[in-house]
Write an enzyme that holds these catalytic residues in place. Structure first.
Site, PDB file in Angstrom:
ATOM      1  N   GLU A  40       0.827  -1.211   0.000  1.00 47.31           N
ATOM      2  CA  GLU A  40       0.000   0.000   0.000  1.00 47.31           C
ATOM      3  C   GLU A  40       0.860   1.260   0.000  1.00 47.31           C
ATOM      4  O   GLU A  40       2.070   1.203   0.276  1.00 47.31           O
ATOM      5  CB  GLU A  40      -0.933   0.014   1.220  1.00 47.31           C
ATOM      6  CG  GLU A  40      -0.187   0.033   2.552  1.00 47.31           C
ATOM      7  CD  GLU A  40      -1.054   0.586   3.689  1.00 47.31           C
ATOM      8  OE1 GLU A  40      -1.570   1.717   3.540  1.00 47.31           O
ATOM      9  OE2 GLU A  40      -1.188  -0.105   4.708  1.00 47.31           O
TER      10      GLU A  40
ATOM     11  N   LYS B 139      -3.750  -2.233  15.191  1.00 50.01           N
ATOM     12  CA  LYS B 139      -3.067  -1.336  16.118  1.00 50.01           C
ATOM     13  C   LYS B 139      -3.822  -1.254  17.434  1.00 50.01           C
ATOM     14  O   LYS B 139      -5.052  -1.211  17.453  1.00 50.01           O
ATOM     15  CB  LYS B 139      -2.963   0.064  15.506  1.00 50.01           C
ATOM     16  CG  LYS B 139      -1.871   0.181  14.478  1.00 50.01           C
ATOM     17  CD  LYS B 139      -1.866   1.516  13.783  1.00 50.01           C
ATOM     18  CE  LYS B 139      -3.023   1.688  12.838  1.00 50.01           C
ATOM     19  NZ  LYS B 139      -2.969   0.986  11.610  1.00 50.01           N
TER      20      LYS B 139
END
Ligand code: PSU
Ligand code: MN
Length: 305
Positions: free
Chosen positions: A26, A160
């Site tokens: 990405e 995360k």
């Protein structure tokens, strides 16, 4: 045949023609996830790592009304320093392409582009997820629904710890997304190896992950797989150490009214500052680790083709 606005780099085009292993990467991690110059250095090192593992890297970004699959060195440098690059998810991809502006692809948009280019494996740092307080903010990353729709195996270091990890796992279960912890039972928490939550699935080899990917295709199941690869032990920040910094960053985001697309970049930047750069060192190590595993899975898939 549909004329897709795809531009494959010569290296990726050759790999496609030969049925060689390819790993998508990405670009939002470059433009919004890391500061310059570590962002460009990391992007280069990740590509080199994938080549060293016998696969071809395909970093994806939007420029000149085209989806670029595989960037030149100059394009990577430009992207790493450009200001005001749009952060593209599923909702923004087509509008950015049509308008001709530059865009960086998130996990969701990278999955869409990878599928269009016939790439089955994608390595990144962490995926977006269900944010803390989502029961009032409704902030749930479009990455999750993309995993339910688009048949790409995504290698990440879990989600995360700025997110609500139990809700993220529940939501992925609701969507029918396989969540596979690699080599351990615990779902990893990005900077930390353990989240204290057991992942629904565990696999210990790239071959097992590739076999499951191929079986989903045989069953015509839409959607991909999330492979949650724990950060290497020497690079991790244990949960107890990172938790206070996360709490501070979250409180600041709330006080400043940060919302929507700005939330994840804001939190990453603040945690970078609060840990005096340690979170970035960990982030780089885990992305490289995911690139290695992604390459190994892609090689298995290429061998099986
Ligand atoms: N993980 C990182 N750095 C990042 C991201 C994830 O370590 O920059 C990016 C990815 O592109 C992911 C996006 O798709 O954040 C999620 O954003 P949001 O929470 O707004 O959906
Ligand atoms: Mn969001």
């Amino acid at each position: 045949m549909i004329d897709l606005p795809l531009t494959l780099s010569p290296e990726v085009a050759e790999a496609r023609a030969n049925g060689a292993a390819i790993v998508a990467l990405e670009s939002t991690i470059i433009t919004h996830g890391m500061p310059f110059p570590q962002n460009v250095e990391t992007a280069r090192r990740v590509e080199a790592e994938i080549r060293a593992q016998g696969a071809v890297p395909a970093t994806i970004a939007i420029m000149d009304r085209r989806i670029h699959i595989g960037l030149t060195q100059a394009q990577l440098d430009d992207l790493g320093q450009a200001q005001d690059v749009a952060k593209l998810s599923r909702a923004d991809l087509a509008a950015c392409l049509a308008s001709g502006s530059i865009g960086a692809t998130t996990v969701a948009a990278t999955m869409i582009c990878a599928r269009l280019a016939g790439i089955q494996v994608f390595a990144t740092g962490g995926i977006g997820g269900v944010h803390r307080g989502a029961e009032t903010s409704f902030d749930i990353s479009a990455d999750l629904r993309e995993l339910a729709e688009t048949p790409v195996t995504v290698v990440a270091a879990g989600a995360k710890a700025i997110l609500d990890l139990p809700k993220t796992l529940e939501y992925l279960e609701t969507l029918g997304v396989p969540v596979i912890a690699y080599g351990q039972d615990d779902f990893p928490a990005f900077w930390s190896r353990a989240s204290g939550l057991k992942a629904p699935l565990r696999m210990d080899t790239p071959a097992a992950i590739a076999a499951a990917h191929l079986m989903r295709a045989r069953l015509s199941l839409p959607g991909g797989q999330l492979v949650a690869n724990p950060i290497p032990p020497e690079a991790e920040i244990p949960r107890a150490e990172i938790t206070p910094q996360i709490e501070i960053a979250l409180a600041e985001a709330e006080a400043k009214g940060i919302a929507a697309k700005a939330v994840t970049p804001f939190l990453l930047q603040r945690i970078f500052e609060l840990t005096q750069g340690r979170s970035l060192t960990s982030n780089i190590a885990l992305v490289l680790n995911n690139a290695r595993l992604g390459a190994a899975i892609a090689r298995e898939l290429a061998g099986a083709a």
